[in-house]
Design an enzyme around this catalytic site. Structure first.
Site, PDB file in Angstrom:
ATOM      1  N   ASP A  41      65.090  59.729  36.186  1.00 19.23           N
ATOM      2  CA  ASP A  41      63.673  59.883  37.052  1.00 19.23           C
ATOM      3  C   ASP A  41      63.601  58.644  37.711  1.00 19.23           C
ATOM      4  O   ASP A  41      62.793  58.251  38.601  1.00 19.23           O
ATOM      5  CB  ASP A  41      62.531  60.333  36.992  1.00 19.23           C
ATOM      6  N   GLU A  88      69.065  64.680  31.175  1.00 19.74           N
ATOM      7  CA  GLU A  88      67.282  64.928  30.708  1.00 19.74           C
ATOM      8  C   GLU A  88      66.707  65.519  32.729  1.00 19.74           C
ATOM      9  O   GLU A  88      65.850  65.180  32.652  1.00 19.74           O
ATOM     10  CB  GLU A  88      66.454  63.703  30.951  1.00 19.74           C
ATOM     11  N   GLU A 127      58.600  58.595  39.974  1.00 22.33           N
ATOM     12  CA  GLU A 127      59.472  59.437  38.739  1.00 22.33           C
ATOM     13  C   GLU A 127      59.116  60.852  39.507  1.00 22.33           C
ATOM     14  O   GLU A 127      59.989  61.349  39.399  1.00 22.33           O
ATOM     15  CB  GLU A 127      59.126  59.307  37.719  1.00 22.33           C
ATOM     16  N   HIS A 146      52.387  50.983  30.682  1.00 24.86           N
ATOM     17  CA  HIS A 146      53.468  50.454  31.605  1.00 24.86           C
ATOM     18  C   HIS A 146      53.519  51.128  32.750  1.00 24.86           C
ATOM     19  O   HIS A 146      53.908  50.520  33.936  1.00 24.86           O
ATOM     20  CB  HIS A 146      54.838  49.930  31.776  1.00 24.86           C
ATOM     21  N   ARG A 167      53.686  52.654  36.893  1.00 23.53           N
ATOM     22  CA  ARG A 167      52.712  52.484  38.244  1.00 23.53           C
ATOM     23  C   ARG A 167      51.901  52.767  38.536  1.00 23.53           C
ATOM     24  O   ARG A 167      50.944  52.169  38.993  1.00 23.53           O
ATOM     25  CB  ARG A 167      53.910  52.255  39.709  1.00 23.53           C
ATOM     26  N   HIS A 198      55.643  45.486  27.846  1.00 23.08           N
ATOM     27  CA  HIS A 198      56.263  45.688  28.901  1.00 23.08           C
ATOM     28  C   HIS A 198      56.282  44.543  29.982  1.00 23.08           C
ATOM     29  O   HIS A 198      55.381  43.658  30.099  1.00 23.08           O
ATOM     30  CB  HIS A 198      56.208  46.602  29.916  1.00 23.08           C
TER      31      HIS A 198
HETATM   32  C1  UD1 Z   1      60.843  51.285  35.397  1.00 22.52           C
HETATM   33  C2  UD1 Z   1      60.839  52.940  36.354  1.00 22.52           C
HETATM   34  C3  UD1 Z   1      60.424  53.511  35.193  1.00 22.52           C
HETATM   35  C4  UD1 Z   1      60.507  53.452  34.051  1.00 22.52           C
HETATM   36  C5  UD1 Z   1      60.226  52.354  33.595  1.00 22.52           C
HETATM   37  C6  UD1 Z   1      60.825  52.008  32.311  1.00 22.52           C
HETATM   38  C7  UD1 Z   1      61.357  53.443  38.687  1.00 22.52           C
HETATM   39  C8  UD1 Z   1      60.564  53.251  40.052  1.00 22.52           C
HETATM   40  N1  UD1 Z   1      60.492  52.976  37.655  1.00 22.52           N
HETATM   41  O1  UD1 Z   1      59.498  50.290  35.779  1.00 22.52           O
HETATM   42  O2  UD1 Z   1      60.049  55.398  36.176  1.00 22.52           O
HETATM   43  O3  UD1 Z   1      59.647  54.420  33.031  1.00 22.52           O
HETATM   44  O4  UD1 Z   1      61.631  51.087  34.454  1.00 22.52           O
HETATM   45  O5  UD1 Z   1      60.501  50.940  31.157  1.00 22.52           O
HETATM   46  O6  UD1 Z   1      62.262  53.366  38.329  1.00 22.52           O
HETATM   47  N2  UD1 Z   1      61.039  43.212  34.106  1.00 22.52           N
HETATM   48  C9  UD1 Z   1      61.817  42.039  33.378  1.00 22.52           C
HETATM   49  N3  UD1 Z   1      62.876  42.112  31.987  1.00 22.52           N
HETATM   50  C10 UD1 Z   1      62.848  43.446  32.476  1.00 22.52           C
HETATM   51  C11 UD1 Z   1      62.073  44.703  32.601  1.00 22.52           C
HETATM   52  C12 UD1 Z   1      61.855  43.919  33.826  1.00 22.52           C
HETATM   53  O7  UD1 Z   1      60.880  40.863  33.716  1.00 22.52           O
HETATM   54  O8  UD1 Z   1      63.940  43.539  30.459  1.00 22.52           O
HETATM   55  C13 UD1 Z   1      60.484  42.764  34.586  1.00 22.52           C
HETATM   56  C14 UD1 Z   1      60.374  42.274  36.367  1.00 22.52           C
HETATM   57  O9  UD1 Z   1      59.464  41.208  37.110  1.00 22.52           O
HETATM   58  C15 UD1 Z   1      60.736  43.246  36.644  1.00 22.52           C
HETATM   59  C16 UD1 Z   1      59.141  44.699  36.534  1.00 22.52           C
HETATM   60  O10 UD1 Z   1      59.406  44.104  35.298  1.00 22.52           O
HETATM   61  O11 UD1 Z   1      60.313  43.074  38.674  1.00 22.52           O
HETATM   62  C17 UD1 Z   1      59.626  45.784  37.051  1.00 22.52           C
HETATM   63  O12 UD1 Z   1      60.559  46.701  36.220  1.00 22.52           O
HETATM   64  P1  UD1 Z   1      60.700  47.745  37.707  1.00 22.52           P
HETATM   65  O13 UD1 Z   1      62.233  47.829  36.978  1.00 22.52           O
HETATM   66  O14 UD1 Z   1      60.748  47.251  38.463  1.00 22.52           O
HETATM   67  O15 UD1 Z   1      59.741  49.224  37.268  1.00 22.52           O
HETATM   68  P2  UD1 Z   1      59.031  49.369  35.232  1.00 22.52           P
HETATM   69  O16 UD1 Z   1      57.585  48.918  36.017  1.00 22.52           O
HETATM   70  O17 UD1 Z   1      59.576  48.400  34.201  1.00 22.52           O
HETATM   71  N1  UDP Z   2      60.798  51.153  23.794  1.00 22.97           N
HETATM   72  C1  UDP Z   2      61.406  50.309  22.319  1.00 22.97           C
HETATM   73  N2  UDP Z   2      60.710  48.528  22.358  1.00 22.97           N
HETATM   74  C2  UDP Z   2      59.292  49.075  23.043  1.00 22.97           C
HETATM   75  C3  UDP Z   2      58.618  49.804  23.467  1.00 22.97           C
HETATM   76  C4  UDP Z   2      59.563  50.687  23.360  1.00 22.97           C
HETATM   77  O1  UDP Z   2      62.541  50.151  22.519  1.00 22.97           O
HETATM   78  O2  UDP Z   2      59.017  47.594  22.838  1.00 22.97           O
HETATM   79  C5  UDP Z   2      61.889  52.854  23.952  1.00 22.97           C
HETATM   80  C6  UDP Z   2      60.712  53.859  23.511  1.00 22.97           C
HETATM   81  O3  UDP Z   2      61.433  54.507  21.773  1.00 22.97           O
HETATM   82  C7  UDP Z   2      61.341  54.835  23.774  1.00 22.97           C
HETATM   83  C8  UDP Z   2      61.411  53.810  25.319  1.00 22.97           C
HETATM   84  O4  UDP Z   2      61.725  52.681  25.291  1.00 22.97           O
HETATM   85  O5  UDP Z   2      62.989  54.786  23.999  1.00 22.97           O
HETATM   86  C9  UDP Z   2      60.087  53.948  26.466  1.00 22.97           C
HETATM   87  O6  UDP Z   2      60.596  53.469  27.069  1.00 22.97           O
HETATM   88  P1  UDP Z   2      59.532  53.378  28.655  1.00 22.97           P
HETATM   89  O7  UDP Z   2      58.004  53.156  28.279  1.00 22.97           O
HETATM   90  O8  UDP Z   2      59.594  51.939  28.955  1.00 22.97           O
HETATM   91  O9  UDP Z   2      60.252  54.639  29.912  1.00 22.97           O
HETATM   92  P2  UDP Z   2      59.675  55.757  29.754  1.00 22.97           P
HETATM   93  O10 UDP Z   2      59.810  55.937  28.330  1.00 22.97           O
HETATM   94  O11 UDP Z   2      58.449  55.522  30.172  1.00 22.97           O
HETATM   95  O12 UDP Z   2      60.045  56.091  31.174  1.00 22.97           O
END
Ligand code: UD1
Ligand code: UDP
Length: 383
Positions: A110, A132, A146, A223, A225, A256
């Protein structure tokens, strides 16, 4: 697909599959499927990563030894969902039109990567398979965005791989043809089985060196939104209060990488037994779930992983799209109000009966063979 003639013989062409993902959870859940397709003689499998996440994605790619064929590298700090959606739409289109036109494009779950990649495929009349599929809360603003992303992917996709019968039922209610839905289990169980082991040695990991493993461990992730702002402030304050009162626990929080979350966590956590650390590699994290007493989380994936390891989960959200583990008694949705969170955690710490009733190894999410079912289905598409 279909057949080609070579030296007078008919040879079956491989089905061309393009798997698209961009964030940590998608990568974890697609990794075992990608690995299985890599080794399948009937599938020409390629991987496109969007780089919606960078470091958190790359860490998973490394663990599972996946070298993407295409990388859009879109991440920027503070990105909006509009940034992600538009860059992925154009980027995936470019690959489909100019580099690799698949017979089937796979997306997962999602995220905005998944929705936008599915839309891009639809515009090019490439069939989409949704891994999924069918998770729903019924509230388009929670989780946001999502819930809408997965509903839209449901409309765009041709094939739907649902983890549970309940997920399938959600799709049937949306008039999706039963013939195109396959109940597979969740591929996260396949991934989890591949990395957890009983004698895991935490002491060799530099990023865990400040954790006191003589104490009981509570594992925290947060984490989402829809929790940004007041809900997350309240969540952190309630947990900090617990940490101050129950010093025999070590609360481990791999934060995160979103800068807004890093900053809020730094402000709110004053207790020295809350250990804020960088995101952990999946191997360490999965084994840390197994080592923990219980889990506090707003993550989706953790609600699937922790029950299968017999760990109670308190969900820091107002709803869940994963009712199966709630029904089984291992997961409890406790909302985002400060007092309620504090009371529920305290109850789990102090009431042994409550803890024991939740600490059951249940696994409504499959037997760890989900990927095999999906691959067999994909092979059946070869005409
Ligand atoms: C995204 C997904 C969410 C998922 C989550 C898993 C969308 C809208 N949201 O949200 O569904 O649950 O990923 O974690 O698709 N960042 C880094 N390095 C990284 C990753 C993130 O610096 O490796 C920082 C960046 O500043 C980035 C911010 O985190 O802009 C947010 O990342 P983003 O993918 O927009 O949203 P998530 O909250 O991670
Ligand atoms: N996870 C990881 N390292 C971390 C935190 C989470 O590998 O420090 C793994 C966790 O086991 C799960 C996935 O990341 O499989 C969950 O990701 P996240 O919480 O970012 O996204 P969501 O599941 O809410 O979409």
């Amino acid at each position: 697909m279909s057949y080609i003639v070579k030296n007078g013989d008919y040879h079956m062409k491989k089905i061309k599959v393009l798997s698209v993902f961009g964030t940590r959870p998608e990568a974890i859940k697609m990794a075992p499927l990608v690995k299985m397709m890599e080794n399948n003689k009937n599938i020409d499998s390629k991987v496109l990563v969007t780089g919606q996440h960078r470091q958190m994605l790359d860490s998973v790619l490394e663990i599972f030894n996946i070298q993407p064929d295409f990388d859009l590298n879109i991440m920027k700090h503070g990105q909006t969902i509009q940034d992600i959606t538009s860059k992925v739409l154009y980027g995936v289109n470019d690959i489909i039109v100019n580099k690799f036109r698949p017979d089937l494009l796979l997306v997962h779950g999602d995220t905005s990567t998944s929705f936008s990649a599915a839309l891009s495929a639809f515009y090019e009349k490439v069939p989409v398979g949704h891994v999924e599929a069918g998770l729903r809360t019924g509230n388009i603003y929670s989780p946001y965005p999502e819930e809408m992303n997965r509903k839209l992917i449901g409309s765009l996709a041709t094939y739907h791989f649902s983890p549970t019968q309940n997920n399938k039922n959600n799709l049937l209610k949306e008039n999706i043809s039963e013939n195109n839905i396959l109940v597979t289990g969740n591929t996260v169980i396949d991934a989890l089985h591949s990395v957890t082991k009983n004698d895991f040695d935490f002491s060799i990991y530099e990023d865990l060196k400040n954790i006191n493993f003589d104490k009981k461990i509570i594992l925290l992730t947060c984490h989402r939104r829809e929790n940004w702002g007041k809900p997350m402030e309240d969540i952190f304050e309630a947990i900090n209060k617990i940490a101050l009162e129950y010093n025999e626990y070590e609360i481990v929080y791999p934060v995160h990488m979103n800068p807004a979350i890093v900053q809020l966590a730094e402000e709110k956590f004053t207790a020295n037994n809350v250990k804020r650390i960088k995101p952990l590699e999946y191997v360490e994290f999965a084994n840390l779930i197994a080592k923990s007493d219980f889990i506090l989380t707003d993550s989706g994936g953790l609600q699937e992983e922790a029950p299968s390891l017999g760990k109670p989960v308190l969900v820091l959200r107002t709803e869940t799209e994963r009712p199966e583990a709630v029904e089984a008694g291992t997961v409890k949705v406790i909302g985002v109000s400060k007092d309620k969170i504090y009371e529920e955690i305290k109850n789990l710490i102090t009431n042994k009966n409550v803890y024991d009733s939740m600490a059951n190894a249940v696994n409504p999410y499959g037997d760890g063979h989900s990927c095999e079912r999906i691959v067999t289905f994909i092979e059946s598409l070869i005409k």
